[in-house]
Design a protein around this motif. Structure first.
Motif, PDB file in Angstrom:
ATOM      1  N   THR A   1       7.896   9.218 -41.534  1.00  0.00           N
ATOM      2  CA  THR A   1       7.082  10.052 -40.839  1.00  0.00           C
ATOM      3  C   THR A   1       7.848  11.045 -40.200  1.00  0.00           C
ATOM      4  OG1 THR A   1       5.470   7.951 -40.654  1.00  0.00           O
ATOM      5  CG2 THR A   1       5.084  10.074 -39.077  1.00  0.00           C
ATOM      6  N   ASP A   2       8.751  10.745 -39.624  1.00  0.00           N
ATOM      7  CA  ASP A   2       9.423  11.820 -39.104  1.00  0.00           C
ATOM      8  C   ASP A   2      10.114  12.890 -40.071  1.00  0.00           C
ATOM      9  OD1 ASP A   2      11.184  12.672 -36.608  1.00  0.00           O
ATOM     10  OD2 ASP A   2      12.860  12.383 -37.985  1.00  0.00           O
ATOM     11  N   ILE A   3      10.457  12.393 -41.112  1.00  0.00           N
ATOM     12  CA  ILE A   3      10.974  13.327 -42.322  1.00  0.00           C
ATOM     13  C   ILE A   3       9.685  14.333 -42.761  1.00  0.00           C
ATOM     14  CG2 ILE A   3      11.864  13.610 -44.657  1.00  0.00           C
ATOM     15  CD1 ILE A   3      13.466  11.156 -43.836  1.00  0.00           C
ATOM     16  N   LYS A   4       8.594  13.592 -42.781  1.00  0.00           N
ATOM     17  CA  LYS A   4       7.495  14.550 -43.285  1.00  0.00           C
ATOM     18  C   LYS A   4       7.121  15.407 -42.130  1.00  0.00           C
ATOM     19  CE  LYS A   4       6.691  12.138 -47.070  1.00  0.00           C
ATOM     20  NZ  LYS A   4       6.948  12.867 -48.423  1.00  0.00           N
ATOM     21  N   LEU A   5       7.147  14.818 -40.976  1.00  0.00           N
ATOM     22  CA  LEU A   5       6.405  15.987 -40.041  1.00  0.00           C
ATOM     23  C   LEU A   5       7.641  17.090 -39.846  1.00  0.00           C
ATOM     24  CD1 LEU A   5       5.547  13.415 -36.982  1.00  0.00           C
ATOM     25  CD2 LEU A   5       4.159  14.729 -38.412  1.00  0.00           C
ATOM     26  N   LYS A   6       8.816  16.851 -40.193  1.00  0.00           N
ATOM     27  CA  LYS A   6       9.598  18.091 -40.052  1.00  0.00           C
ATOM     28  C   LYS A   6       9.818  18.921 -41.257  1.00  0.00           C
ATOM     29  CE  LYS A   6      12.682  15.547 -36.873  1.00  0.00           C
ATOM     30  NZ  LYS A   6      13.901  14.819 -36.595  1.00  0.00           N
ATOM     31  N   SER A   7       9.370  18.326 -42.216  1.00  0.00           N
ATOM     32  CA  SER A   7       9.242  19.074 -43.807  1.00  0.00           C
ATOM     33  C   SER A   7       7.941  19.552 -44.078  1.00  0.00           C
ATOM     34  CB  SER A   7       9.933  18.263 -44.936  1.00  0.00           C
ATOM     35  OG  SER A   7       9.082  17.041 -44.966  1.00  0.00           O
ATOM     36  N   SER A   8       6.760  19.058 -43.408  1.00  0.00           N
ATOM     37  CA  SER A   8       5.618  19.540 -43.748  1.00  0.00           C
ATOM     38  C   SER A   8       5.014  20.851 -42.713  1.00  0.00           C
ATOM     39  CB  SER A   8       4.512  18.595 -43.969  1.00  0.00           C
ATOM     40  OG  SER A   8       4.566  18.009 -42.650  1.00  0.00           O
ATOM     41  N   GLY A   9       4.103  21.413 -43.231  1.00  0.00           N
ATOM     42  CA  GLY A   9       3.519  22.375 -42.106  1.00  0.00           C
ATOM     43  C   GLY A   9       2.709  21.416 -41.281  1.00  0.00           C
ATOM     44  N   SER A  10       2.056  21.974 -40.311  1.00  0.00           N
ATOM     45  CA  SER A  10       1.371  21.409 -39.282  1.00  0.00           C
ATOM     46  C   SER A  10       0.054  21.128 -39.743  1.00  0.00           C
ATOM     47  CB  SER A  10       0.804  22.357 -37.945  1.00  0.00           C
ATOM     48  OG  SER A  10       0.097  23.429 -38.722  1.00  0.00           O
ATOM     49  N   ASP A  11      -0.371  21.475 -41.057  1.00  0.00           N
ATOM     50  CA  ASP A  11      -1.708  21.030 -41.790  1.00  0.00           C
ATOM     51  C   ASP A  11      -1.805  19.207 -42.020  1.00  0.00           C
ATOM     52  OD1 ASP A  11      -2.607  23.431 -41.758  1.00  0.00           O
ATOM     53  OD2 ASP A  11      -1.996  23.460 -44.003  1.00  0.00           O
ATOM     54  N   GLY A  12      -0.595  18.707 -42.355  1.00  0.00           N
ATOM     55  CA  GLY A  12      -0.860  17.236 -42.749  1.00  0.00           C
ATOM     56  C   GLY A  12      -0.359  16.404 -41.428  1.00  0.00           C
ATOM     57  N   GLN A  13       0.136  16.825 -40.602  1.00  0.00           N
ATOM     58  CA  GLN A  13       0.971  16.186 -39.517  1.00  0.00           C
ATOM     59  C   GLN A  13      -0.214  14.877 -38.934  1.00  0.00           C
ATOM     60  OE1 GLN A  13       2.538  18.558 -36.434  1.00  0.00           O
ATOM     61  NE2 GLN A  13       4.336  19.053 -37.897  1.00  0.00           N
ATOM     62  N   THR A  14      -1.334  15.123 -38.675  1.00  0.00           N
ATOM     63  CA  THR A  14      -2.192  14.370 -38.218  1.00  0.00           C
ATOM     64  C   THR A  14      -2.403  13.083 -39.119  1.00  0.00           C
ATOM     65  OG1 THR A  14      -3.616  15.719 -36.855  1.00  0.00           O
ATOM     66  CG2 THR A  14      -4.727  13.606 -37.328  1.00  0.00           C
TER      67      THR A  14
END
Length: 132
Positions: free
Chosen positions: A104-117
């Motif tokens: 999740t940490d990796i995804k949050l840092k590599s994705s835009g704000s769209d998919g964070q939730t």
């Protein structure tokens, strides 16, 4: 969850420890809407999981800690954490949650704000729906 109440990040970890998915998702959405950074939320969930692992190790110690060693967590947190860790069959199974936290940490840092939730919801669901 009362619609008129404001929530903080500790309310989210309480909901996770209580395994209340509905409440956790409502609080998560509130926090995101109020501008709480997703990485801050993920860091607190990481701390929650790490505390659970530390307490599990403490409560199931055989050689590494003397019997009756003081608790690694404050006394007021012990009932919530002990109830949460009780169904986990082993330290290894509980520790596997850290993989989800890291992903999740990796995804949050590599994705835009769209998919964070969505990534945070997936992590919370993984933690809450672990061994029941």
């Amino acid at each position: 969850c009362n619609g008129n109440r404001s929530f903080g990040v500790f309310d989210l970890t309480d909901a996770v420890l209580e395994r209340d998915l509905y409440k956790a998702f409502r609080i998560l959405r509130y926090l995101i809407q109020e501008g709480t950074p997703a990485l801050q939320i993920a860091a607190l969930i990481n701390r929650c999981v790490t505390n659970a692992i530390i307490l599990y190790e403490h409560d199931h110690a055989t050689h590494s800690m003397p019997k009756g060693a003081p608790s690694p967590l404050p006394a007021f947190l012990l009932p919530r954490y002990r109830k949460f860790i009780a169904p986990w069959p082993s330290l290894q199974s509980l520790s596997s949650l850290l993989v989800g936290v890291l992903e999740t940490d990796i995804k949050l840092k590599s994705s835009g704000s769209d998919g964070q939730t969505r990534w945070l919801e997936k992590l919370i669901m993984q933690i809450i729906t672990g061994p029941l």
